[in-house]
Design a protein around this motif. Structure first.
Motif, short mmCIF file in Angstrom:
data_model
loop_
_atom_site.label_atom_id
_atom_site.label_comp_id
_atom_site.label_asym_id
_atom_site.label_seq_id
_atom_site.Cartn_x
_atom_site.Cartn_y
_atom_site.Cartn_z
N THR A 72 18.41 -7.77 -54.42
CA THR A 72 18.94 -6.42 -54.19
C THR A 72 17.90 -5.35 -54.43
N LEU A 73 16.73 -5.74 -54.99
CA LEU A 73 15.70 -4.75 -55.24
C LEU A 73 15.19 -4.22 -53.92
N GLY A 74 14.95 -2.90 -53.83
CA GLY A 74 14.46 -2.28 -52.60
C GLY A 74 15.56 -1.99 -51.60
N GLU A 75 16.84 -2.27 -51.95
CA GLU A 75 17.93 -2.00 -51.03
C GLU A 75 18.79 -0.84 -51.50
N GLY A 76 18.24 0.00 -52.38
CA GLY A 76 19.01 1.13 -52.88
C GLY A 76 19.20 2.19 -51.82
N LYS A 77 20.02 3.18 -52.12
CA LYS A 77 20.30 4.24 -51.15
C LYS A 77 19.07 5.11 -50.93
N SER A 78 18.89 5.54 -49.70
CA SER A 78 17.79 6.43 -49.36
C SER A 78 18.27 7.87 -49.50
N SER A 79 17.97 8.47 -50.64
CA SER A 79 18.56 9.75 -50.99
C SER A 79 18.04 10.91 -50.15
N ASP A 80 16.85 10.77 -49.55
CA ASP A 80 16.26 11.90 -48.82
C ASP A 80 16.52 11.82 -47.32
N SER A 81 17.46 11.00 -46.89
CA SER A 81 17.75 10.86 -45.46
C SER A 81 19.18 11.28 -45.18
N VAL A 82 19.36 12.19 -44.21
CA VAL A 82 20.72 12.62 -43.85
C VAL A 82 21.48 11.46 -43.22
N LEU A 83 20.77 10.59 -42.51
CA LEU A 83 21.42 9.45 -41.86
C LEU A 83 21.97 8.48 -42.91
N ALA A 84 21.15 8.12 -43.90
CA ALA A 84 21.58 7.17 -44.93
C ALA A 84 22.69 7.76 -45.79
N ALA A 85 22.58 9.04 -46.08
CA ALA A 85 23.59 9.68 -46.93
C ALA A 85 24.95 9.74 -46.24
N GLU A 86 24.97 10.11 -44.97
CA GLU A 86 26.24 10.24 -44.25
C GLU A 86 26.85 8.88 -43.91
N GLY A 110 15.86 5.93 -27.40
CA GLY A 110 15.20 7.18 -27.01
C GLY A 110 15.43 8.35 -27.93
N PHE A 111 16.03 8.13 -29.11
CA PHE A 111 16.21 9.22 -30.06
C PHE A 111 14.88 9.57 -30.72
N LYS A 112 14.71 10.85 -31.03
CA LYS A 112 13.54 11.32 -31.76
C LYS A 112 13.90 11.40 -33.25
N GLU A 113 13.27 12.28 -33.97
CA GLU A 113 13.54 12.42 -35.41
C GLU A 113 14.98 12.90 -35.64
N ILE A 114 15.76 12.12 -36.39
CA ILE A 114 17.15 12.46 -36.66
C ILE A 114 17.23 13.58 -37.69
N ILE A 115 17.97 14.64 -37.35
CA ILE A 115 18.08 15.77 -38.27
C ILE A 115 19.52 16.06 -38.69
N GLU A 116 20.49 15.39 -38.04
CA GLU A 116 21.89 15.63 -38.39
C GLU A 116 22.73 14.42 -38.05
N ALA A 117 23.67 14.09 -38.93
CA ALA A 117 24.64 13.01 -38.68
C ALA A 117 25.97 13.44 -39.29
N THR A 118 27.04 13.38 -38.49
CA THR A 118 28.34 13.84 -38.94
C THR A 118 29.42 12.82 -38.57
N LYS A 119 30.22 12.42 -39.54
CA LYS A 119 31.30 11.46 -39.27
C LYS A 119 32.38 12.13 -38.41
N VAL A 120 32.82 11.40 -37.36
CA VAL A 120 33.84 11.97 -36.48
C VAL A 120 35.14 11.17 -36.47
#
Length: 267
Positions: A80-94, A113-123
């Motif tokens: 489980t080491l190295g599988e913690g949450k990525s706190s600085d990513s909007v994708l991982a957080a959402e 074809g996606f570029k840098e992800i800047i927003e993720a919202t649950k729908v």
């Protein structure tokens, strides 16, 4: 009384003094005691070699860290080491992704074809899956509809990606790039330059033409057809400024047609 003769006390031999360890003075090069702080010959202050002390302190810290890891962390499953949450990513957080899960999702998005992800919202959520609206640096500016990414709640893998009600990705298969649903900034610049060339070629005095800023140009895409709309300000017959709207069309990347629209105030 005893007539035994008294034993003569043996004289204690004086202890031999150990010769002090010597070293060479770095200034005058004379032999001086190794523990001297000041050279008795030339009075130069001697710097002590603190490197061994520093190395010893570092070694102790390494040993202490190793003991701490062994005592406090090894009872946890090492997988489980190295599988913690990525706190600085909007994708991982959402999406509630671990580092490995986020890496896998990003690999699919990049493939599509996606570029840098800047927003993720649950729908929405249903039947063991959750859908998210995802925006990158290009789609947030130019995509008129939504890009929806659907994940499996159990495995956190990408099941489906749609864009403007069209399929982009289904169960491991790329159907169409998300960039095919909109014109990127680079593409818009290319069509803008081609449109400027088309307009100037139809003006009597192209050097006097004034065009609006890029934000006042409209781009639309339908299949392989791209339509560019804007306006140009020119001098009218009476010397006054006249704003003339125009439409330029491109088919499969090549110029197709051009037309001036009726200017404001014209009959």
């Amino acid at each position: 009384m005893s007539d035994k003769p008294k034993k003569e006390k043996k004289e204690k031999k004086p202890k031999k003094e150990k010769a002090p360890k010597m070293m060479q003075c770095p200034a005058c090069h004379e032999e001086i005691p190794k523990n001297a702080k000041v050279c008795p010959r030339c009075a130069v202050k001697l710097k002590r070699n603190v490197l061994p002390l520093i190395l010893a302190a570092v070694l102790l810290l390494v040993i202490a860290a190793g003991v701490s890891i062994f005592v406090f962390h090894f009872p946890i499953d090492p997988t489980t080491l190295g599988e913690g949450k990525s706190s600085d990513s909007v994708l991982a957080a959402e999406m509630d992704l671990s580092a490995k899960e986020e890496e896998a999702v990003l690999a699919v998005l990049e493939q599509c074809g996606f570029k840098e992800i800047i927003e993720a919202t649950k729908v929405s959520s249903r039947e063991g899956t959750t859908s998210y609206k995802v925006e990158d640096t290009e789609t947030i500016r130019h995509l008129t509809g939504d890009a929806i990414v659907t994940l499996s709640d159990e495995t956190k893998t990408v099941n489906h990606i749609t864009c403007q009600d069209g399929d982009v990705y289904i169960s491991g298969h790329l159907i169409k790039l998300v960039s095919d649903f909109y014109l990127s900034s680079a593409q818009r610049n290319t069509y803008l330059d081609a449109s400027l060339e088309a307009v100037r070629a139809r003006l009597e005095d192209p050097e006097d033409a004034v065009f609006p800023s890029k934000s006042n140009w409209q781009f639309s895409m339908e299949g392989k057809r791209v339509t560019v709309e804007s306006s140009v300000t020119v001098k009218g017959a009476n010397g006054k400024d006249v704003v003339r709207p125009f439409v330029v069309e491109f088919e499969d990347g090549s110029f197709s047609s051009f037309a001036f629209q009726q200017a404001e105030g014209e009959e």
